[in-house]
Every structure is written in C-alpha cells, then in structure tokens.
Design a protein around this motif. Structure first.
Motif, PDB file in Angstrom:
ATOM      1  N   ASP A  12       3.593 -38.526  13.278  1.00 22.03           N
ATOM      2  CA  ASP A  12       1.915 -39.555  13.096  1.00 22.03           C
ATOM      3  C   ASP A  12       1.617 -39.279  11.320  1.00 22.03           C
ATOM      4  OD1 ASP A  12       2.620 -39.655  15.665  1.00 22.03           O
ATOM      5  OD2 ASP A  12       1.403 -38.228  16.631  1.00 22.03           O
ATOM      6  N   ASP A  16       1.968 -42.535   9.043  1.00 23.17           N
ATOM      7  CA  ASP A  16       0.194 -43.662   8.618  1.00 23.17           C
ATOM      8  C   ASP A  16       0.255 -43.229   7.328  1.00 23.17           C
ATOM      9  OD1 ASP A  16      -0.844 -43.066  11.124  1.00 23.17           O
ATOM     10  OD2 ASP A  16      -1.925 -41.897  11.220  1.00 23.17           O
ATOM     11  N   GLU A  19       3.164 -46.392   6.247  1.00 24.23           N
ATOM     12  CA  GLU A  19       2.014 -47.247   6.272  1.00 24.23           C
ATOM     13  C   GLU A  19       1.169 -47.777   5.066  1.00 24.23           C
ATOM     14  OE1 GLU A  19      -0.820 -50.193   9.584  1.00 24.23           O
ATOM     15  OE2 GLU A  19       0.278 -47.547  10.217  1.00 24.23           O
TER      16      GLU A  19
END
Length: 226
Positions: A12, A16, A19
């Motif tokens: 996760d 992030d 991205e």
C-alpha cells in the motif's frame, strides 16, 4: 525523468509512493522482496533504487554492498523505519547515497531522487549483471568465457543453491552434498569460504553467494545450468 525501482514490502505504501512519482513524470517499477529486485535489476536499466531495509527475504544491509558491486553507477536511496544513528552510519558506509527515514513526505523523497538523477546524468543506465553458467558434467563454473574447475561438493552446492529462490538452510546443504557428522555445518562454511576464494582468484570477481545469517546460503544472481 528517472527510471526508479521501489523495493518495499508494504505494498500500500509502495503504491502510494509510486503513484506520486509517476504523476511528476518518473518511470516507476515496484517489487516487494530481494529476489524480485535482483530479477528486475537484471532486466531493466534503472537509474535509482529506493530500498527498504526490512525485506522479507533479505536484510537491506546485506543488499547494499552487493548492489554497489554489481551496479556501481546506480543511485541507491535507503528509505526505512530504522532511525537509529548507528543504522544511518552503517547504511551510508555500506554504499547508500542517501539514508532517509519513514515517515517522509513524498515531495522531499522526490527531491532526493532528482538530486541523484543529476549526479547520475544521462549515463544512469546500468549494464546487466554478469552471466554465470554452471556446467554440471564438466564440474566447471563459467563467467564470460572464463572457467574454473569445481570439486564435486562445490558443484553440488552451487547446483542446490541455483534451484532455490530462498536461502537454503545448512542442514539441507549438508544432506545435499553428503555428510551428517557434528562438524558438518562447519564444513559447509569452510566449503563456502574456499569456493568464494577460488572464484575471486580464478575469475577476478566475487561469487554472488551470500550468507543469510541464521538461515543459510543463497545466490544473488541467476545461474544457467548446462
């Protein structure tokens, strides 16, 4: 634009981070373990590696010097939860360019990556690592056309390690190369020592055979069997 490899087992968090870096124009690839990292590095010309130290299959402090040997021109940025002063010093002395601790704001991370990109410049692409060939019948190890002879136990050891993506415990190695006495574990360590010395002397390079402390041994580069 920099081609970045993120090595982080918290997917996760890694996604992030990826991205954000993608949105500001970088090319990003994410892996969650050292095995996948070595595979990715052998196939792609990455300019910067963002490395977490707490990987599930290999401690980051063991990764750093090996990466420096195989990819001396790559930008290596450690991003970790290990905040101790001694850990920072060790990471930098082992070869990390930057040592950053979590949590970190992604714009700050990007600034460090851009600084590394300026240092690397247009020559940031790195060559693929050396190609190793284990010749079982001839009992030889070949690197770029140069061969060294192996004993039966040395050959069996490398064959055993080459067929596993995880560290191989000493007891499994003992069973694989023969021997079950009380000194067998020590004999394995001595076998590894002599094999490393032979490779360095005969091939002029360190064998990609690493010690996984408390676990056993493994190879950090793929071997072709012939």
């Amino acid at each position: 634009m920099t081609k970045i490899l993120i090595v982080e087992d918290n997917l996760d968090y890694a996604e992030d981070m990826a991205e954000f870096l993608l949105e500001i124009g970088h090319e990003v690839h994410v892996v969650a373990c050292a095995v996948d990292m070595w595979a990715a590095l052998s196939q792609g010309n990455f300019g910067v590696v963002v490395l977490d130290l707490g990987l599930p299959d290999e401690d980051g402090f063991a990764v750093i010097p090996r990466m420096r040997q195989l990819y001396p021109r790559i930008g290596l940025l450690v991003l970790t939860g290990r905040v101790a002063f001694d850990s920072r010093i060790m990471g930098l002395r082992l070869g990390a360019d930057h040592y950053l601790t979590k949590p970190i704001k992604f714009p700050e991370l990007a600034a460090h990556i851009e600084a590394l990109g300026r240092r690397i410049g247009p020559q940031g692409a790195v060559p693929a690592p050396e190609k190793w060939t284990l010749k079982m019948h001839e009992r030889q190890l070949e690197l770029m056309g140069v061969c060294i002879g192996l004993t039966e136990k040395e050959c069996n050891l490398l064959h055993l390690l080459s067929t596993s993506t995880r560290p191989v415990p000493r007891e499994v190695i003992v069973a694989g190369i023969g021997g079950d006495d009380a000194e067998a574990g020590r004999r394995v360590d001595m076998l590894v020592y002599r094999l490393r010395k032979k490779a360095r002397s005969g091939l002029g390079i360190d064998l990609p055979l690493r010690t996984a402390y408390g676990e056993g041994y493994s190879l950090s580069s793929s071997f072709t069997l012939a």
